[in-house]
Scaffold this motif. Structure first.
Motif, PDB file in Angstrom:
ATOM      1  N   LYS A  14      11.523 -17.817  -8.923  1.00 54.66           N
ATOM      2  CA  LYS A  14      11.460 -17.444  -7.506  1.00 54.66           C
ATOM      3  C   LYS A  14      10.007 -17.311  -7.048  1.00 54.66           C
ATOM      4  N   TYR A  15       9.180 -16.748  -7.925  1.00 50.59           N
ATOM      5  CA  TYR A  15       7.770 -16.594  -7.564  1.00 50.59           C
ATOM      6  C   TYR A  15       7.078 -17.953  -7.421  1.00 50.59           C
ATOM      7  N   SER A  45      -1.274  -2.917   1.016  1.00 49.49           N
ATOM      8  CA  SER A  45      -0.135  -2.332   0.308  1.00 49.49           C
ATOM      9  C   SER A  45       1.146  -3.102   0.617  1.00 49.49           C
ATOM     10  N   ILE A  46       2.131  -2.898  -0.238  1.00 48.67           N
ATOM     11  CA  ILE A  46       3.432  -3.551  -0.041  1.00 48.67           C
ATOM     12  C   ILE A  46       4.135  -2.974   1.182  1.00 48.67           C
ATOM     13  N   VAL A  47       3.999  -1.672   1.382  1.00 48.38           N
ATOM     14  CA  VAL A  47       4.662  -1.039   2.526  1.00 48.38           C
ATOM     15  C   VAL A  47       4.087  -1.551   3.850  1.00 48.38           C
ATOM     16  N   GLN A  48       2.838  -1.964   3.835  1.00 46.07           N
ATOM     17  CA  GLN A  48       2.227  -2.529   5.039  1.00 46.07           C
ATOM     18  C   GLN A  48       2.901  -3.855   5.408  1.00 46.07           C
ATOM     19  N   VAL A  49       3.179  -4.674   4.389  1.00 46.80           N
ATOM     20  CA  VAL A  49       3.897  -5.933   4.621  1.00 46.80           C
ATOM     21  C   VAL A  49       5.297  -5.641   5.143  1.00 46.80           C
ATOM     22  N   MET A  68      10.871 -12.715   1.314  1.00 45.84           N
ATOM     23  CA  MET A  68      10.794 -13.253  -0.049  1.00 45.84           C
ATOM     24  C   MET A  68       9.803 -12.446  -0.889  1.00 45.84           C
ATOM     25  N   PHE A  69       8.659 -12.133  -0.313  1.00 48.53           N
ATOM     26  CA  PHE A  69       7.650 -11.329  -1.015  1.00 48.53           C
ATOM     27  C   PHE A  69       8.202  -9.946  -1.366  1.00 48.53           C
TER      28      PHE A  69
END
Length: 224
Positions: A14-15, A45-49, A68-69
């Motif tokens: 998947k990556y 950060s991931i939470v920003q995305v 997807m990310f």
């Protein structure tokens, strides 16, 4: 362990698809940051995305790639938990898992994170993008995947090291065939009989009374 390896393989596949669409991912971040009026600070950060996707994404293509990310990040978190239950681990594997958990934490600061060779994700960015905006967010997944591969390799070697000596002992102690003990006993008995016969002959030879020798025959008459 096999389940962990298979899950990791699927996430890696998947990556690879995600990596092929890195340009789409960067463009999606550009547009959502613009919508959020957040063009100055880096994506750190991931939470920003997640926030960009949930509140500032109005394009289906952008939503798909951002999803997807985030989906890959979530799957890697679940795999971390699975790894902890599968293998108790040692200082090496525990350190690798701890590193993964920190990197996958929603609020962990990824600003200074950079994936190096053999990964080319940072090299595919422009100089400005790599330095100030997206270098960290594109680096988190390959670094985590590397750590998980290392965890699998180390865990397999650990299991192999523990199992191998036991197997070697079993092979050494196990008779080659069920007839082996009988053959050994038979050979031993034959040797015992031979020794007994030999000892008996020695005994008879040592204890036999010496017989008197008869004088040679002489004709009658006087003899000097």
């Amino acid at each position: 362990m096999n389940e962990v390896v298979e899950t990791l393989r699927k996430i890696e596949e998947k990556y690879k698809l995600f990596q092929q669409q890195q340009f789409t991912f960067i463009r999606a971040l550009e547009r959502t940051r613009e919508e959020a009026h957040d063009m100055i600070r880096p994506v750190s950060s991931i939470v920003q995305v997640q926030c960009y996707k949930d509140h500032h994404c109005y394009n289906s293509t952008d939503r798909r790639i951002l999803n997807m990310f985030i989906s890959i990040c979530n799957e890697l978190r679940c795999l971390c938990q699975r790894m902890e239950t599968v293998h108790a681990g040692d200082s090496v594997t525990k350190g690798l898992l701890e590193k993964c958990k920190v990197l996958l934490n929603d609020s962990n600061d990824l600003t200074a994170l950079r994936a190096t060779y053999p990964h080319g994700v940072v090299n595919h960015l422009s100089l400005e993008e790599a330095r100030h905006r997206y270098g960290g967010v594109v680096s988190v997944l390959p670094i985590v995947l590397d750590s998980m591969r290392e965890w699998v390799t180390h865990s397999k070697l650990k299991v192999l090291y523990i199992v191998s000596p036991g197997c070697a002992r079993c092979k050494k102690e196990t008779p080659t065939s069920p007839e082996a003990p009988a053959a050994l006993i038979s050979t031993k008995n034959e040797n015992t009989v031979k020794l007994q016969e030999k000892d008996f002959k020695k005994f008879m030879a040592a204890n036999q009374r010496p017989q008197k020798k008869k004088a040679p025959w002489r004709p009658p008459g006087k003899h000097p």
